[in-house]
Design a protein around this motif. Structure first.
Motif, PDB file in Angstrom:
ATOM      1  N   ASP A 113      65.920  56.294  55.697  1.00 19.36           N
ATOM      2  CA  ASP A 113      66.919  56.889  56.237  1.00 19.36           C
ATOM      3  C   ASP A 113      67.032  58.478  56.416  1.00 19.36           C
ATOM      4  O   ASP A 113      67.372  58.834  57.236  1.00 19.36           O
ATOM      5  CB  ASP A 113      68.194  56.701  55.253  1.00 19.36           C
ATOM      6  N   GLN A 114      66.134  58.952  55.617  1.00 20.11           N
ATOM      7  CA  GLN A 114      66.067  60.486  55.764  1.00 20.11           C
ATOM      8  C   GLN A 114      65.270  60.586  57.195  1.00 20.11           C
ATOM      9  O   GLN A 114      65.591  61.726  57.828  1.00 20.11           O
ATOM     10  CB  GLN A 114      65.114  61.145  54.683  1.00 20.11           C
ATOM     11  N   LEU A 115      64.291  59.963  57.530  1.00 20.58           N
ATOM     12  CA  LEU A 115      63.432  60.077  58.915  1.00 20.58           C
ATOM     13  C   LEU A 115      64.567  59.789  60.002  1.00 20.58           C
ATOM     14  O   LEU A 115      64.528  60.376  61.295  1.00 20.58           O
ATOM     15  CB  LEU A 115      62.299  59.414  58.988  1.00 20.58           C
ATOM     16  N   THR A 116      65.046  58.368  59.918  1.00 15.18           N
ATOM     17  CA  THR A 116      66.096  58.108  61.139  1.00 15.18           C
ATOM     18  C   THR A 116      67.225  58.779  61.336  1.00 15.18           C
ATOM     19  O   THR A 116      67.557  58.884  62.397  1.00 15.18           O
ATOM     20  CB  THR A 116      66.460  56.511  60.742  1.00 15.18           C
ATOM     21  N   THR A 117      67.584  59.373  60.271  1.00 11.44           N
ATOM     22  CA  THR A 117      68.859  60.408  60.644  1.00 11.44           C
ATOM     23  C   THR A 117      68.501  61.981  61.160  1.00 11.44           C
ATOM     24  O   THR A 117      69.080  62.361  61.807  1.00 11.44           O
ATOM     25  CB  THR A 117      69.831  60.569  59.403  1.00 11.44           C
ATOM     26  N   ALA A 118      67.229  62.259  60.702  1.00 11.45           N
ATOM     27  CA  ALA A 118      66.657  63.744  61.039  1.00 11.45           C
ATOM     28  C   ALA A 118      65.709  63.523  62.271  1.00 11.45           C
ATOM     29  O   ALA A 118      65.829  64.602  63.129  1.00 11.45           O
ATOM     30  CB  ALA A 118      65.918  64.154  59.836  1.00 11.45           C
ATOM     31  N   GLY A 119      64.928  62.549  62.820  1.00 16.69           N
ATOM     32  CA  GLY A 119      64.196  62.306  63.630  1.00 16.69           C
ATOM     33  C   GLY A 119      64.719  61.652  64.724  1.00 16.69           C
ATOM     34  O   GLY A 119      66.213  61.131  64.858  1.00 16.69           O
ATOM     35  N   GLU A 120      63.853  61.078  65.619  1.00 16.19           N
ATOM     36  CA  GLU A 120      64.308  60.330  66.697  1.00 16.19           C
ATOM     37  C   GLU A 120      63.545  58.805  66.703  1.00 16.19           C
ATOM     38  O   GLU A 120      62.406  59.002  66.537  1.00 16.19           O
ATOM     39  CB  GLU A 120      63.924  60.813  68.122  1.00 16.19           C
ATOM     40  N   VAL A 121      64.628  57.809  66.649  1.00 13.70           N
ATOM     41  CA  VAL A 121      63.891  56.356  66.527  1.00 13.70           C
ATOM     42  C   VAL A 121      63.466  55.987  67.991  1.00 13.70           C
ATOM     43  O   VAL A 121      64.313  55.994  68.935  1.00 13.70           O
ATOM     44  CB  VAL A 121      64.980  55.541  65.911  1.00 13.70           C
ATOM     45  N   LEU A 122      62.121  56.021  68.423  1.00 21.79           N
ATOM     46  CA  LEU A 122      61.469  55.736  69.554  1.00 21.79           C
ATOM     47  C   LEU A 122      61.816  54.363  69.682  1.00 21.79           C
ATOM     48  O   LEU A 122      61.887  53.795  70.906  1.00 21.79           O
ATOM     49  CB  LEU A 122      60.117  55.909  69.427  1.00 21.79           C
ATOM     50  N   GLY A 123      61.813  53.379  68.746  1.00 22.08           N
ATOM     51  CA  GLY A 123      61.804  51.959  68.823  1.00 22.08           C
ATOM     52  C   GLY A 123      61.315  51.196  67.690  1.00 22.08           C
ATOM     53  O   GLY A 123      60.983  51.972  66.810  1.00 22.08           O
ATOM     54  N   ALA A 124      61.272  50.141  67.905  1.00 20.36           N
ATOM     55  CA  ALA A 124      60.703  49.074  66.950  1.00 20.36           C
ATOM     56  C   ALA A 124      60.032  47.919  67.286  1.00 20.36           C
ATOM     57  O   ALA A 124      60.468  47.484  68.231  1.00 20.36           O
ATOM     58  CB  ALA A 124      61.802  48.811  65.680  1.00 20.36           C
ATOM     59  N   TRP A 125      58.699  47.570  66.591  1.00 21.28           N
ATOM     60  CA  TRP A 125      58.367  46.165  66.891  1.00 21.28           C
ATOM     61  C   TRP A 125      58.931  45.030  65.880  1.00 21.28           C
ATOM     62  O   TRP A 125      58.805  45.551  64.550  1.00 21.28           O
ATOM     63  CB  TRP A 125      56.802  46.221  66.434  1.00 21.28           C
TER      64      TRP A 125
END
Length: 158
Positions: free
Chosen positions: A74-86
């Motif tokens: 959650d620290q990454l998904t709130t601070a960064g950009e979620v490009l997508g997911a497989w």
């Protein structure tokens, strides 16, 4: 995938790999330990969705910015950009980490505090490694992974 499930997302349980871009150095809190610094770049987080709502619910949460920080990622998904997911219907997160074992581990134990097998469930995704290489590694003997774009627009190749 901010409010409704992505139309291409498998509806049941499974595993996934979220692709996240971090633009600036990010201090990561991992309990009482010193906060390691994650450098800017692309990262892959391997997880599973075997609880209520399956893959659509879990990936929907990862794609949202407005949420309580509950897990390391959650620290990454709130601070960064979620490009997508497989998304891999019926998949296993530790198997996905193993398939991506050619990628470097940026933080030991990240997302794997309850895992006895993996060094980390977070991997650095260097720019020299193409998306097709990651996809090919994720495609096992079972169904091919489904790519879900961060902006909810389906895309055939990733």
């Amino acid at each position: 995938m901010t409010s409704a499930p992505h139309p291409a997302c498998p509806s049941g349980p499974g595993a996934y790999v979220v692709a996240i871009a971090i633009a600036a150095p990010l201090a990561i809190r991992l309990g009482a330990a010193a906060s390691p610094l994650l450098r800017p770049g692309r990262y892959l987080y391997c997880g599973s969705a075997y609880g209520p709502g399956g893959l659509p619910a879990r990936l929907g949460r990862h794609f949202r910015k407005d949420k309580a920080i509950r897990w390391h990622v959650d620290q990454l998904t709130t601070a960064g950009e979620v490009l997508g997911a497989w998304a891999i219907a019926g998949g296993d997160e530790c198997e996905l980490v193993a398939r991506l074992g050619f990628l470097p581990v940026p933080i030991e134990g990240f997302g794997a505090t309850d895992c006895a097998h993996c060094r980390s469930h977070l991997l650095r995704w260097p720019s020299r490694v193409a998306a097709r290489t990651v996809r090919a590694a994720l495609a096992g003997d079972d169904a091919a992974p489904v790519w879900l774009r961060g902006d909810s627009t389906p895309r055939s190749r990733a």
